[in-house]
Motif scaffolding. Structure first.
Motif, PDB file in Angstrom:
ATOM      1  N   VAL A 214      26.978  35.006  18.759  1.00 37.38           N
ATOM      2  CA  VAL A 214      26.548  33.882  17.929  1.00 37.38           C
ATOM      3  C   VAL A 214      25.398  34.589  16.804  1.00 37.38           C
ATOM      4  CG1 VAL A 214      25.638  31.758  17.615  1.00 37.38           C
ATOM      5  CG2 VAL A 214      27.073  32.000  19.490  1.00 37.38           C
ATOM      6  N   LEU A 215      25.826  34.518  15.705  1.00 36.97           N
ATOM      7  CA  LEU A 215      25.195  34.946  14.614  1.00 36.97           C
ATOM      8  C   LEU A 215      24.240  34.067  13.840  1.00 36.97           C
ATOM      9  CD1 LEU A 215      27.835  37.046  12.722  1.00 36.97           C
ATOM     10  CD2 LEU A 215      26.207  37.804  14.037  1.00 36.97           C
ATOM     11  N   ASP A 216      22.918  34.475  13.876  1.00 36.02           N
ATOM     12  CA  ASP A 216      21.748  33.762  13.681  1.00 36.02           C
ATOM     13  C   ASP A 216      21.046  33.861  12.372  1.00 36.02           C
ATOM     14  OD1 ASP A 216      18.675  32.384  14.131  1.00 36.02           O
ATOM     15  OD2 ASP A 216      20.287  31.481  15.446  1.00 36.02           O
ATOM     16  N   SER A 217      21.477  35.300  11.595  1.00 40.95           N
ATOM     17  CA  SER A 217      20.746  35.434  10.155  1.00 40.95           C
ATOM     18  C   SER A 217      21.433  36.530   9.608  1.00 40.95           C
ATOM     19  CB  SER A 217      19.342  36.183  10.856  1.00 40.95           C
ATOM     20  OG  SER A 217      19.308  37.594  11.331  1.00 40.95           O
ATOM     21  N   PHE A 218      21.146  36.553   8.370  1.00 42.50           N
ATOM     22  CA  PHE A 218      21.917  37.555   7.324  1.00 42.50           C
ATOM     23  C   PHE A 218      21.877  38.913   7.879  1.00 42.50           C
ATOM     24  CE2 PHE A 218      21.391  33.886   4.363  1.00 42.50           C
ATOM     25  CZ  PHE A 218      22.567  33.823   4.234  1.00 42.50           C
ATOM     26  N   GLU A 219      20.419  39.219   8.224  1.00 40.16           N
ATOM     27  CA  GLU A 219      20.249  40.524   8.712  1.00 40.16           C
ATOM     28  C   GLU A 219      21.028  40.945  10.236  1.00 40.16           C
ATOM     29  OE1 GLU A 219      16.404  39.145   7.090  1.00 40.16           O
ATOM     30  OE2 GLU A 219      17.914  38.413   8.085  1.00 40.16           O
ATOM     31  N   GLU A 220      21.238  39.852  10.825  1.00 43.33           N
ATOM     32  CA  GLU A 220      22.042  40.300  11.943  1.00 43.33           C
ATOM     33  C   GLU A 220      23.579  40.302  11.856  1.00 43.33           C
ATOM     34  OE1 GLU A 220      20.961  38.039  16.265  1.00 43.33           O
ATOM     35  OE2 GLU A 220      22.815  36.951  15.294  1.00 43.33           O
ATOM     36  N   ILE A 221      24.141  39.652  10.603  1.00 41.79           N
ATOM     37  CA  ILE A 221      25.455  40.079  10.214  1.00 41.79           C
ATOM     38  C   ILE A 221      25.514  41.392   9.950  1.00 41.79           C
ATOM     39  CG2 ILE A 221      27.200  39.459   8.429  1.00 41.79           C
ATOM     40  CD1 ILE A 221      25.857  36.531   8.266  1.00 41.79           C
ATOM     41  N   ALA A 222      24.885  41.884   9.023  1.00 39.83           N
ATOM     42  CA  ALA A 222      24.825  43.181   8.848  1.00 39.83           C
ATOM     43  C   ALA A 222      24.656  44.147   9.793  1.00 39.83           C
ATOM     44  CB  ALA A 222      23.761  43.527   7.494  1.00 39.83           C
ATOM     45  N   ARG A 223      23.783  44.033  10.715  1.00 38.78           N
ATOM     46  CA  ARG A 223      23.245  44.737  11.783  1.00 38.78           C
ATOM     47  C   ARG A 223      24.532  44.916  12.793  1.00 38.78           C
ATOM     48  NH1 ARG A 223      18.403  42.324  13.882  1.00 38.78           N
ATOM     49  NH2 ARG A 223      17.464  42.936  12.038  1.00 38.78           N
ATOM     50  N   LEU A 224      25.072  43.734  13.082  1.00 39.34           N
ATOM     51  CA  LEU A 224      26.222  43.873  13.933  1.00 39.34           C
ATOM     52  C   LEU A 224      27.431  44.409  13.189  1.00 39.34           C
ATOM     53  CD1 LEU A 224      27.335  42.906  16.735  1.00 39.34           C
ATOM     54  CD2 LEU A 224      28.022  40.739  15.585  1.00 39.34           C
ATOM     55  N   GLY A 225      27.598  44.147  12.050  1.00 40.64           N
ATOM     56  CA  GLY A 225      28.724  44.996  11.417  1.00 40.64           C
ATOM     57  C   GLY A 225      28.804  46.263  11.484  1.00 40.64           C
ATOM     58  N   TYR A 226      27.557  46.771  11.214  1.00 42.97           N
ATOM     59  CA  TYR A 226      27.250  48.242  11.338  1.00 42.97           C
ATOM     60  C   TYR A 226      27.514  48.694  12.671  1.00 42.97           C
ATOM     61  CZ  TYR A 226      24.582  52.446  11.636  1.00 42.97           C
ATOM     62  OH  TYR A 226      24.089  53.745  11.898  1.00 42.97           O
ATOM     63  N   LEU A 227      27.144  48.136  13.601  1.00 38.38           N
ATOM     64  CA  LEU A 227      27.107  48.585  15.026  1.00 38.38           C
ATOM     65  C   LEU A 227      28.601  48.580  15.530  1.00 38.38           C
ATOM     66  CD1 LEU A 227      23.911  46.842  16.572  1.00 38.38           C
ATOM     67  CD2 LEU A 227      24.415  49.376  16.139  1.00 38.38           C
ATOM     68  N   ALA A 228      29.326  47.536  15.059  1.00 37.69           N
ATOM     69  CA  ALA A 228      30.866  47.229  15.272  1.00 37.69           C
ATOM     70  C   ALA A 228      31.285  48.510  14.818  1.00 37.69           C
ATOM     71  CB  ALA A 228      31.367  46.092  15.252  1.00 37.69           C
ATOM     72  N   ARG A 229      31.376  48.837  13.585  1.00 36.16           N
ATOM     73  CA  ARG A 229      31.928  49.782  12.894  1.00 36.16           C
ATOM     74  C   ARG A 229      31.844  51.026  13.617  1.00 36.16           C
ATOM     75  NH1 ARG A 229      29.946  48.917   8.166  1.00 36.16           N
ATOM     76  NH2 ARG A 229      28.593  50.705   8.163  1.00 36.16           N
ATOM     77  N   ARG A 230      30.450  51.724  13.777  1.00 40.23           N
ATOM     78  CA  ARG A 230      30.267  52.643  14.511  1.00 40.23           C
ATOM     79  C   ARG A 230      30.923  52.886  15.798  1.00 40.23           C
ATOM     80  NH1 ARG A 230      23.905  53.714  15.797  1.00 40.23           N
ATOM     81  NH2 ARG A 230      24.563  52.797  17.769  1.00 40.23           N
ATOM     82  N   LYS A 231      30.934  51.700  16.526  1.00 33.40           N
ATOM     83  CA  LYS A 231      31.417  51.869  17.971  1.00 33.40           C
ATOM     84  C   LYS A 231      33.118  51.854  17.904  1.00 33.40           C
ATOM     85  CE  LYS A 231      27.583  50.104  20.258  1.00 33.40           C
ATOM     86  NZ  LYS A 231      27.346  51.452  21.181  1.00 33.40           N
ATOM     87  N   GLY A 232      33.633  51.375  16.616  1.00 37.14           N
ATOM     88  CA  GLY A 232      35.008  51.399  16.569  1.00 37.14           C
ATOM     89  C   GLY A 232      35.522  50.142  17.245  1.00 37.14           C
ATOM     90  N   VAL A 233      34.772  49.062  17.320  1.00 30.27           N
ATOM     91  CA  VAL A 233      35.126  47.555  17.998  1.00 30.27           C
ATOM     92  C   VAL A 233      35.194  46.506  16.687  1.00 30.27           C
ATOM     93  CG1 VAL A 233      34.450  48.410  20.150  1.00 30.27           C
ATOM     94  CG2 VAL A 233      32.876  47.177  18.725  1.00 30.27           C
ATOM     95  N   ARG A 234      36.007  45.672  17.309  1.00 30.44           N
ATOM     96  CA  ARG A 234      36.024  44.281  16.479  1.00 30.44           C
ATOM     97  C   ARG A 234      35.449  43.174  17.226  1.00 30.44           C
ATOM     98  NH1 ARG A 234      40.191  40.533  13.643  1.00 30.44           N
ATOM     99  NH2 ARG A 234      38.887  40.134  11.517  1.00 30.44           N
TER     100      ARG A 234
END
Length: 464
Positions: A156-176
């Motif tokens: 559950v996303l709670d802030s704009f920073e978290e959207i960017a943070r999770l997007g970066y981490l998911a891309r780096r780990k190769g997961v959706r």
């Protein structure tokens, strides 16, 4: 109204009108709406799940958290049955240990966690990660990584920073990652300020009225490594009225329409949170799970019809409503001190370190003499703890028998939620043990802390 104490002292009429003096026989009563379903009196002594509280206190010490395991499991089953066409996720913040996580898993519920520590407990209990939703208003990079690595079902996303943070981490780990957006709907829930969570002026989520929620949707949809599956809304805790949920559903439906018009997608899931109230004192009237489910389903279906939306899959997050009523705290009375003309202060061997709710937001509780029954008259009392704070109060206003004395055991009802979770070591008091009873057999599910536990993290304590 006044009472004569055994020593001839009197109480002034100072108790508020909402707490009138009860008949003496009411002091021994156990209201089934307030106490665990397995709580009874046997020859005047309270038993929980068929076990004498005196035996429990003797064996495990006091203060002691006691859970009627079958009570907790039965409430979990009732919620699962009521929301059979949706999902029920137990809100682990109410109380979580590996045993409770296993109860929830075995009864078919999902689990909400709101920290890396809660996720660690869930994983230690072998909880299926796809049935875990990860919350938190300020999830760290490490916590997000832990959630992704575990494969939690929803974040559950709670802030704009978290959207960017999770997007970066998911891309780096190769997961959706499947995500939901937490929306503050502007609903003023009928509850204490500290546990109301959907008005705009607070830390949680994205404001619907400001446009932040719709902007959050845009940002998530722009990131291919995040899959937006729905909206999340939580309006507060200890709520008895359904009108707040109705307003929230209406505003969420409007947002779903705006998302459809702008992006051409209808989100398939809607999480309405939890916060359903339980009975702490006489007069509290909690909803039963079926009526609650029927009501929420009707509200959302009506809003969807009005806006031409498909009915989303509903998720709810009861925590207190599942684990709260099945928990009791037992204390030993130490000092009974009469303040002439006011009340009697009954001091117990715990307090704000094992139950912060009264000090934090004025919570009310029901308490009775548990180790025996009494025919003595009512005594205007305040149940207080052993800590060096005048605000160390367990039950602010209550009637206890006039013959209460040191060594008696008192029990406080409905302490299953947010008491052990919020417990501290203030004044270096060890946290109590947690005992669960099922089929008449008690077992420790969280052990009592010792002095060694208190010193374990002290860097300058010399090793033996």
């Amino acid at each position: 109204m006044s009472r004569v104490h055994p020593a001839g002292q009197r109480h002034a009429d100072v108790l508020p009108e909402e707490h009138p003096m009860p008949p003496a026989e009411d002091l021994n009563a156990l209201d089934p709406l307030i106490w665990p379903r397995g709580a009874k009196r046997d020859d005047g002594v309270m038993t929980i799940g068929g076990v004498d509280v005196r035996e429990l206190a003797e064996r495990y010490g006091t203060p002691l958290y006691i859970y009627d395991e079958e009570d907790v499991r039965a409430r979990a089953r009732e919620y699962a049955a009521a929301f059979h066409d949706g999902d029920v996720h137990y809100a682990g913040k109410a109380f979580l240990c590996t045993a409770v996580a296993r109860w929830v898993k075995e009864e078919g519920l999902g689990l909400d966690v709101c920290s890396g520590g809660e996720l660690a407990v869930a994983m230690a209990a072998d909880f299926p990660p796809e049935r875990i939703t990860m919350h938190g208003s300020n999830k760290s990079v490490a916590e997000l990584e832990r959630g992704l690595d575990a494969g939690v079902g929803r974040i559950v996303l709670d802030s704009f920073e978290e959207i960017a943070r999770l997007g970066y981490l998911a891309r780096r780990k190769g997961v959706r990652a499947k995500v939901m957006i937490r929306v503050t709907t502007g609903v003023e829930a009928h509850t204490h300020e500290f546990i109301a969570t959907a008005h705009d002026d607070q830390k949680f989520g994205f404001s619907r009225s400001s446009g932040a929620a719709l902007e959050a949707v845009r940002r998530v949809l722009d990131l291919e490594q995040l899959e937006l599956v729905g909206l999340h809304s939580h309006i507060g805790s200890q709520i008895f009225e359904t009108d707040g949920f109705e307003v929230a559903a209406h505003r969420l439906a409007e947002l779903l329409v705006a998302i459809r018009e702008e992006h051409g997608v209808e989100l398939p899931e809607l999480d309405l949170g939890g916060g359903y109230g339980i009975a702490y004192v006489d007069g509290d009237e909690p909803h039963d799970p079926k009526s609650l489910a029927d009501g929420l389903r009707t509200i959302v279906a009506r809003e969807c019809r009005a806006y031409g939306l498909q009915m989303p899959k509903l998720t709810v997050e009861p925590g207190r409503a599942i684990v709260g009523p099945g928990g009791v705290t037992v204390y030993e009375v130490g000092t009974v001190k009469n303040v002439e003309g006011l009340r009697t202060y009954v001091s117990v061997d715990g307090g704000m370190s094992d139950n912060l709710r009264t000090s934090l937001y004025g919570a009310d509780y029901t308490s009775v003499l548990a180790s025996r029954s009494s025919d003595a008259g009512p005594m205007l009392s305040r149940l207080v703890g052993k800590h060096c704070e005048s605000g160390d109060i367990v039950v602010r206003d209550l009637w206890l028998p006039e013959d209460l004395t040191a060594g008696d055991l008192v029990a406080v009802a409905a302490t299953g939620a947010y008491c052990r979770s919020m417990a501290s070591n203030y004044n270096h008091v060890p946290k109590p043990a947690v005992v669960a009873i099922r089929d008449g057999v008690p077992r420790v599910i969280v052990r009592r802390e010792s002095d060694a536990d208190l010193l374990r993290l002290d860097a300058e304590v010399e090793e033996a």
